[in-house]
Write a protein that holds these residues in place. Structure first.
Motif, PDB file in Angstrom:
ATOM      1  N   ASN A 191      10.135  -3.265   6.286  1.00 39.16           N
ATOM      2  CA  ASN A 191      10.241  -1.846   5.985  1.00 39.16           C
ATOM      3  C   ASN A 191       9.670  -1.513   4.613  1.00 39.16           C
ATOM      4  OD1 ASN A 191      11.561  -1.557   8.415  1.00 39.16           O
ATOM      5  ND2 ASN A 191      13.596  -1.575   7.522  1.00 39.16           N
ATOM      6  N   PHE A 192       9.927  -2.381   3.640  1.00 39.52           N
ATOM      7  CA  PHE A 192       9.526  -2.097   2.263  1.00 39.52           C
ATOM      8  C   PHE A 192       8.006  -2.051   2.112  1.00 39.52           C
ATOM      9  CE2 PHE A 192       8.928  -3.285  -2.250  1.00 39.52           C
ATOM     10  CZ  PHE A 192       9.700  -2.302  -2.831  1.00 39.52           C
ATOM     11  N   TRP A 193       7.296  -2.872   2.888  1.00 35.98           N
ATOM     12  CA  TRP A 193       5.837  -2.941   2.739  1.00 35.98           C
ATOM     13  C   TRP A 193       5.092  -2.211   3.842  1.00 35.98           C
ATOM     14  CZ3 TRP A 193       4.640  -4.020  -1.895  1.00 35.98           C
ATOM     15  CH2 TRP A 193       5.422  -4.876  -2.645  1.00 35.98           C
ATOM     16  N   ASN A 194       5.794  -1.547   4.754  1.00 34.44           N
ATOM     17  CA  ASN A 194       5.144  -0.835   5.849  1.00 34.44           C
ATOM     18  C   ASN A 194       4.371   0.356   5.284  1.00 34.44           C
ATOM     19  OD1 ASN A 194       4.896   1.078   8.194  1.00 34.44           O
ATOM     20  ND2 ASN A 194       5.863  -0.657   9.201  1.00 34.44           N
ATOM     21  N   ILE A 240       0.667   5.849   1.771  1.00 40.18           N
ATOM     22  CA  ILE A 240       2.096   6.138   1.861  1.00 40.18           C
ATOM     23  C   ILE A 240       2.776   4.871   2.360  1.00 40.18           C
ATOM     24  CG2 ILE A 240       3.879   7.504   3.005  1.00 40.18           C
ATOM     25  CD1 ILE A 240       1.967   9.818   3.138  1.00 40.18           C
ATOM     26  N   ARG A 241       3.880   4.516   1.708  1.00 37.47           N
ATOM     27  CA  ARG A 241       4.538   3.249   2.008  1.00 37.47           C
ATOM     28  C   ARG A 241       6.047   3.435   2.077  1.00 37.47           C
ATOM     29  NH1 ARG A 241       4.637  -0.412  -2.701  1.00 37.47           N
ATOM     30  NH2 ARG A 241       6.848  -0.846  -2.420  1.00 37.47           N
ATOM     31  N   SER A 242       6.682   2.631   2.935  1.00 34.36           N
ATOM     32  CA  SER A 242       8.146   2.576   3.030  1.00 34.36           C
ATOM     33  C   SER A 242       8.734   3.964   3.224  1.00 34.36           C
ATOM     34  CB  SER A 242       8.734   1.917   1.773  1.00 34.36           C
ATOM     35  OG  SER A 242      10.116   1.696   1.929  1.00 34.36           O
ATOM     36  N   LEU A 243       8.237   4.657   4.244  1.00 32.82           N
ATOM     37  CA  LEU A 243       8.717   6.008   4.542  1.00 32.82           C
ATOM     38  C   LEU A 243       9.989   5.921   5.375  1.00 32.82           C
ATOM     39  CD1 LEU A 243       8.438   9.085   4.639  1.00 32.82           C
ATOM     40  CD2 LEU A 243       6.887   8.806   6.581  1.00 32.82           C
ATOM     41  N   GLN A 244      11.061   6.484   4.850  1.00 38.50           N
ATOM     42  CA  GLN A 244      12.356   6.422   5.522  1.00 38.50           C
ATOM     43  C   GLN A 244      12.952   7.818   5.625  1.00 38.50           C
ATOM     44  OE1 GLN A 244      14.634   3.558   3.271  1.00 38.50           O
ATOM     45  NE2 GLN A 244      13.866   1.878   4.513  1.00 38.50           N
ATOM     46  N   ASN A 272       1.392  -8.446   1.235  1.00 43.48           N
ATOM     47  CA  ASN A 272       2.598  -7.643   1.117  1.00 43.48           C
ATOM     48  C   ASN A 272       3.259  -7.949  -0.209  1.00 43.48           C
ATOM     49  OD1 ASN A 272       2.353  -6.320   3.518  1.00 43.48           O
ATOM     50  ND2 ASN A 272       3.655  -7.722   4.668  1.00 43.48           N
ATOM     51  N   GLY A 273       2.806  -7.267  -1.239  1.00 43.91           N
ATOM     52  CA  GLY A 273       3.434  -7.420  -2.531  1.00 43.91           C
ATOM     53  C   GLY A 273       2.586  -8.195  -3.512  1.00 43.91           C
ATOM     54  N   PHE A 274       3.246  -8.926  -4.395  1.00 39.68           N
ATOM     55  CA  PHE A 274       2.567  -9.644  -5.457  1.00 39.68           C
ATOM     56  C   PHE A 274       3.433 -10.830  -5.848  1.00 39.68           C
ATOM     57  CE2 PHE A 274       5.762  -7.364  -7.646  1.00 39.68           C
ATOM     58  CZ  PHE A 274       6.025  -8.056  -8.814  1.00 39.68           C
TER      59      PHE A 274
END
Length: 1308
Positions: free
Chosen positions: A790-793, A932-936, A980-982
């Motif tokens: 979810n965080f990287w979607n 746009i990322r992590s849309l909840q 997905n991330g760093f």
């Protein structure tokens, strides 16, 4: 009656009951006949009329008689038109029209309904709006259809707004149909008893439905009694409806409160109640609100034998304080009309006392004080001039403070105030700026209940009383005559300049009053309304307009609701949520989210669904590796010995997890990867009985109750194998598990379960553990998951016209939207969802501003956040918008949130019906370009990536995170991009950890020595981070940067020494005066230069940090937070051919002067931390990278001695140890907890074994070190000095790498 006919009647009854319980459904009979057109003029009343031709009888739609409609004498908000329909009627719609041929029409109005012509009830729409839109001209007809039909005899219309160019003018029509019902009236001592006939089988569903109205706030509505003396009781208590269950007749058993619902139900208006009982649960409905409760097991197979109505007709049961006093209507039990049976004297129904079959309603006129301008003025009683005062009133309110009554005492030139303060009743007599008398009594008088207040004065005695016999009173003596003035003011005072002497130093009263009596004579409030008695302003007479804003409560997640007259407040403490309605979670949804806020390993509260129903749970987050793990423990993660059962049965174990079931499922679902260790240690104990036998053991895993699994850790689901079978490495090739070989020696089958569909492990059954000689142990590790889908979607929108669409967003009462974005565009719409009139939208309106706009029927509202800095900088920025019934808020990044309060009595439901557009709008204008990322939305993540895969102009994913998160990498750590991330590369840092934040510290003893040997440089591939970085020897330095932390009590002490092949050196030491001293010898023929800092007392056992920078001949020294000190060298500026860097004892001290050589031979006792020399981290290399060019002698162990602050219990790494077994140890036997027995003996055995092992290793290591030193010395001799560059290249000797095949470094 034949049996078939009885069944038919029962079916018809059930259908009728369902229809009765379903308001406004499409299946109802058409009910829209005009009701006003045929009414006689006597059915109409009004507050006033302009003339006889403007009378209320002319107010009929499309009629032109008289002056063409009704107009009052004055156009103000105190006017009203009333219609008597002759009997209780079902009303479905109202239509209005202006007065014919005029400029007179209504623009807004309020509707009120009544059964008696008194005790009016204001009609409110679904979301609590009381005002209805009117007309825009005199001719058009505007109809409003009610969402739910209204049952009433009288309708009163009150104008709120009218044509400003005209006056109030109205023609009216009412639509509906006749209403029939069966009514019974109970006087508080009467009741009905219905005895059920024996039934051959129990029904799966029982239904009781009724309506009631009462003025009393307590009383029993019904009592259902069944077999085994169990009972259910439905009773009013303090205006709420409570359902109780009692088991047996014993007084000691007591009653169990199942559920409560409703509020202010003692308002003398009809309330609908429905009780549905199923096998496992029960639904209680009061008016429009339903609550479900799981019933006790005793009621799951319980049949009702008799029903008592209005009272408890059974001896032995706990009886309530009061019987019911009021009216019941349409009382149905499983479709059977019990009131109709009572009317017909049916033998199953017994009537006790005076039950009448009509509703006798007492007339009680109340008055509502609505705001700051409300007051009621009454003349004082003539008897009060004699000093004998008697006054009584009843009030109800939610406010803690407010003026109830004030009047003058002219003879004393004093004033009396009777008021509420902190929910207590207070009386104060005030004269000339001082208080003559003060009384207070009562408590919690703002509970919304009716409370009586009495004020009495006789001769020299004054008394105030609250709630008569059940309440309290206060008394005082007075030494002056209590002679009142000519006016009494209730609730407040008239506006200044009205000519009345009335002062109110307190808050105004907001609430209801009734039953006002002066000298035991009731005050006729209808005369007050007709302006025949006293005076008033801003009152609602003949109604109590109190509203319970906490029933139902808009506070979510267990927030506690409290209220005043005009608003409510949610107390969110200890709930884990925040905001005006406790809607938003205080916690992150994953460990990944915590990590990207800069947090390190520790215990954190995780709320996996944000504002959803799943509660937060405390979970350990392991952020020490590249992946961020969520670790969920259960009740037994240790290696456990299986104890043989005397019954010879299988051994089973059940695992209870620290997280709840819903949270476990959500964590597994949203994680990229989950795993759980499953191991079995065996001796003559078979496991899966492979390849063809039935498995002796199995485990249960997966969501819910789980499913039986017959594969083991490291294998694949359904394979019936262990890891060795998959790898073809089992002890016996004929079997797929090591333990299935059935050897009489210890073996094991261990591995990780990695298929999320089968996790977590819920139970384990081991079968082959009872044979003679069988021994076994098992371990089920904690559930560990990493990666947050979810965080990287994310999705990338590359055109203004591109967008994603999703189903309609449903956030009627509470809506929270959160996401991250990055862009280079200056504007664009992030999100939009439309309704017929309502909408919701979030957009980037400019490069520095985000706007959250919406409309729920009260007109568009905007919440803006001006960032003050560009938001189109191609970095991630967070947006969180929330809208609830109290307010709307918007937050961008960590800026202060902007809020807008919602109207107190406005529309509250957000009604949307279009698709939800992401990254654009339905008109394809003002689209968003960027990521746009992590849309909840309300805690639910929208899968942008999946939708982007099938949408033109939108790409899944969005790389480039270091621009936003790179600052989290500390201490020269380098941010490295990942899909997905760093991750933080700590190769150039003296620190380690997820963010290069963790100091590498070690405790030194006097004999400890760490030597870092500089070598010839060699090139590395740019992308090969697994190998050590370039290492340089024979370098000429024109500058250095040195940093380290130390803690010691030794003085003098050598901290760091750098040697050269040219007999030059650099030494960092603490001299005998406890000062820091830097010695440079940059020319072998000159003496060393000593640079001494002015900072003293450095050998005080505290942690100190030193930073030294040299550029040619300029040296700066900074210690802790002290001022930086500057020095200049005079001898030379080049440090030639550096050879090694030593921490601790220096073994080669031939090049040193006598004083420094003696100091070098003493070594260093204390702590060194975060040692950095240019790009070299020698201490980190020694402790963490055994393949680096480091020589270690003496004891060296990593520790936390470099920590400058106490350890954080939530961030500490936790190590759990396992106990040994007693007795002789088989080489393959597992070390298990043996059900945690004989721990002292076990500890002793462990200590002995560890001591012998460590001693042997130490002797071996010392021998190897000597060999190694010889090897190093021979290697150094071959190095010839050469000229080097002015500054060293970056050295990455601390980079992590695989151990060398010919590794020669060892640690003690």
């Amino acid at each position: 009656m034949p049996l078939g006919s009885k069944r038919l009647v029962g079916i018809i009854g059930q259908i009728a009951l369902l229809l009765l319980g379903s308001y406004g459904t499409s299946g109802e009979e058409v009910c829209d006949s005009p009701l006003v057109s045929n009414l006689p003029p006597s059915s109409f009343r009004s507050s006033s009329q302009l003339s006889s031709s403007h009378g209320p009888g002319f107010a009929k739609v499309n009629r032109r008689e008289g002056a063409g409609g009704w107009s009052p004498l004055h156009s103000d908000r105190y006017q009203w038109l009333e219609v008597d329909l002759g009997r209780r009627t079902q009303i479905t719609a109202v239509a209005t029209q202006g007065r014919y041929g005029s400029s007179d029409w209504l623009m807004a109005y309020v509707l009120m309904f009544s059964d008696t012509g008194h005790n009016w009830r204001q009609h409110r729409q679904e979301d609590s709006i009381g005002a209805f839109p009117g007309n825009s001209n005199a001719d058009s007809v505007v109809q409003y259809k009610f969402q739910q039909p209204v049952i009433a005899r009288y309708l009163r219309l009150v104008p709120l707004d009218w044509n400003p160019s005209g006056r109030i003018g109205l023609r009216l029509e009412i639509y509906g149909c006749p209403y029939t019902s069966d009514v019974a009236s109970f006087d508080g001592s009467s009741s009905m008893l219905y005895r059920l006939s024996p039934r051959p089988s129990r029904t799966a569903r029982e239904l009781i439905s009724l309506k009631f109205k009462t003025l009393r706030n307590a009383g029993t509505l019904l009592h259902a009694e069944g077999q085994r003396d169990h009972s259910l009781t439905l009773a009013l208590e303090k205006g709420k409806l409570l359902l109780y269950f009692q088991q047996g007749m014993s007084l000691s058993s007591g009653r169990q409160h199942l559920v409560s619902l409703g509020s202010l139900l003692d308002d003398q208006h009809w309330h609908h109640v429905k009780v549905e009982r199923f096998s496992t649960h029960l639904n209680l409905t009061v008016d429009k609100n339903t609550q479900q409760v799981h019933i006790p097991a005793e009621l799951s197979h319980w049949d009702i034998h008799q029903l008592s109505l209005g009272a408890v007709q059974s001896h032995g049961f706990l009886k309530p304080k009061r019987n019911f006093h009021g009216c019941l209507e349409n009382l149905l039990y499983n479709g059977l009309n019990l009131i109709d049976l009572a009317k017909k004297n049916d033998h199953q129904v017994a009537v006790v006392g005076n039950v009448t079959f009509s509703c006798a309603e007492p007339v009680s006129v109340a008055v509502t004080f609505t705001g700051s301008q409300s007051f009621l003025q009454l003349p004082g009683s003539t008897g009060w001039t004699l000093g004998v005062v008697s006054l009584e009133l009843h009030f109800r309110t939610w406010n803690k403070a407010g003026l109830l009554l004030t009047f003058d005492l002219p003879q004393e030139e004093a004033v009396v105030w009777l008021y509420l303060n902190d929910a207590r009743l207070c009386l104060q007599i005030h004269k000339a700026g001082r208080v003559l008398r003060e009384l207070s009594t009562g408590s919690s008088l703002n509970d919304g209940q009716w409370h009586s207040v009495g004020l009495r004065s006789r001769q020299d005695h004054l008394t105030i009383t609250v709630d008569k016999e059940e309440g309290s009173s206060a008394h005082t003596s007075i030494s002056f005559p209590f002679v009142t003035g000519s006016h009494l003011f209730f609730g407040g005072c008239p506006a200044e300049g009205s000519g009345h002497e009335c002062e109110n130093p307190f808050k105004v009263f907001q609430g209801c009053m009734r039953l006002l009596t002066l000298d035991s004579q009731p005050v006729d409030l209808i005369k007050v309304q007709e302006r025949l008695l006293g005076n008033y302003s801003h009152l609602q007479i003949d109604m109590c307009g109190i509203i319970d804003r906490c029933s139902p409560s808009h506070c979510e997640h267990g927030g506690r609701c409290s209220q005043s007259w005009s608003t409510f407040h949610c107390n969110c403490s200890n709930s884990g949520y925040k905001g005006a309605t406790c809607h938003s979670s205080m916690y992150e949804q994953s460990c990944e989210a915590y990590k990207h806020k800069g947090n390190t390993s520790g215990h954190y509260y995780i709320d996996v669904d944000g504002s959803g129903p799943i509660k937060p749970q405390l979970i350990y987050c392991n952020m020490t590796e590249d992946s961020t793990w969520m670790v969920i423990q259960h009740n037994n993660t240790e290696l456990t010995r299986v104890q043989p059962s005397p019954e010879g049965k299988q051994h089973s174990a059940h695992f209870d997890y620290s997280s709840e079931e819903e949270q476990l499922a959500a964590i597994i679902s949203q994680s990229d990867h989950c795993e759980q260790e499953l191991s079995y240690h065996c001796r003559k104990s078979r496991l899966l009985n492979t390849p063809e036998g039935s498995p002796f053991s199995w485990w249960v895993g997966g969501p819910g109750p789980g499913q039986v699994q017959t594969y083991w850790g490291g294998a694949l689901p359904g394979s019936h194998q262990c890891a060795c079978g998959l790898q073809d490495t089992c002890l016996d090739p004929k079997h797929y598990c090591n333990c299935d070989a059935d050897h009489d020696q210890w073996a094991n089958d261990s591995g990780l379960l990695t298929h999320k569909e089968t996790l977590p492990v819920r139970s384990l059954v081991l079968g082959d553990v009872q044979r003679l000689g069988s021994e076994a142990a098992y371990r089920v590790g904690p559930l560990s998951c990493h990666g947050d889908k979810n965080f990287w979607n994310a999705a990338f929108f590359d055109k203004e016209t591109s967008y994603l669409h999703f189903p309609t967003f449903h956030g009627e009462l509470s809506a929270d939207i959160s996401f991250l974005f990055k862009t280079t565009a200056s504007s664009g719409v992030f999100l939009e969802n439309l309704g017929i009139k309502d909408f919701i939208r979030i957009e980037l309106s400019s490069s520095t501003e985000v706007v959250f706009s919406f409309d729920v029927g009260n007109g568009p509202l905007e919440v803006r956040v001006e960032a003050g800095v560009p938001l189109n900088d191609n970095r991630w920025h967070s947006v969180r918008a929330e809208r609830n019934v109290k307010e709307a808020s918007l937050r961008v990044d960590e800026l202060p949130a902007a809020t807008q309060e919602a109207p107190a009595d406005g529309h509250i439901h957000l009604q949307l019906n279009s698709q939800l557009f992401i990254g654009g709008t339905a008109s394809r204008q003002k689209g968003f370009q960027g990521c746009i990322r992590s849309l909840q939305l309300n805690g639910i993540t929208l899968d942008l990536e999946e939708r982007a895969k099938i949408t033109p102009g939108v790409r899944p994913g969005c790389p480039g995170h270091c621009s936003s998160y790179g600052s989290l990498c500390q201490n020269q750590g380098r941010c490295v991009e990942r899909a997905n991330g760093f991750t933080c590369d700590c190769g150039l840092s003296a620190y380690t950890g997820a963010f290069c934040h963790k100091e590498v510290s070690a405790s030194f003893k006097s004999e400890t020595s760490v030597s870092y040997i500089f070598k010839e440089p060699y090139e590395l591939s740019r992308n090969d981070s697994a190998l050590p970085s370039s290492i340089y020897s024979d370098m000429t330095l024109r500058g250095e940067k040195i940093s380290l932390s130390f803690r010691t009590s030794q003085s003098p002490a050598l901290l760091l020494y750098v040697s050269s092949f040219y007999r030059e050196y650099l030494a960092l030491l603490i001299n005998k005066h406890d000062e820091l001293e830097v010695r440079y010898k940059l020319h072998n023929s000159r003496d060393a230069e000593a640079l001494v800092s002015r900072v003293r007392n450095l050998a005080d056992g505290r942690l100190h940090t030193v930073t030294i920078r040299r550029l040619t001949d300029t040296v700066s020294v900074q210690i802790d937070q002290n001022a930086r000190e500057e020095f200049n060298l005079t001898s030379d500026v080049e440090f030639n051919a550096i050879k090694s860097l030593v921490l601790g004892r220096v073994h080669e001290s031939d090049d040193l002067d006598a004083e420094l050589a003696r100091l070098a031979s003493l070594g260093f006792t204390g702590c060194l931390s975060a040692v950095h020399f240019n790009s070299i981290s020698p201490l980190k290399a020694a402790l963490l990278h055994p393949d680096s060019p480091v020589i270690i002698t003496g004891p060296l162990a990593q520790s936390s001695c470099g920590s400058s602050s106490p350890a954080n219990p939530y961030a500490a790494e936790t190590t759990r140890s396992l106990s040994d077994q007693t007795g002789s140890v088989d080489p393959g036997q597992p070390l298990v907890n043996a059900i945690r027995s004989d721990s002292a003996l076990i500890g002793g055995v462990i200590a002995v074994v560890i001591f012998i092992t460590v001693s042997a290793m130490a002797i071996m290591a010392r021998f190897i070190y000597r060999r190694k030193e010889t090897y190093r010395n021979q290697e150094v001799k071959g190095v010839q000095p050469e000229d080097g560059p002015e500054f060293p290249y970056s050295s990455q000797a601390d980079s992590q790498s695989a151990p060398s095949e010919h590794q020669k470094e060892y640690f003690i």
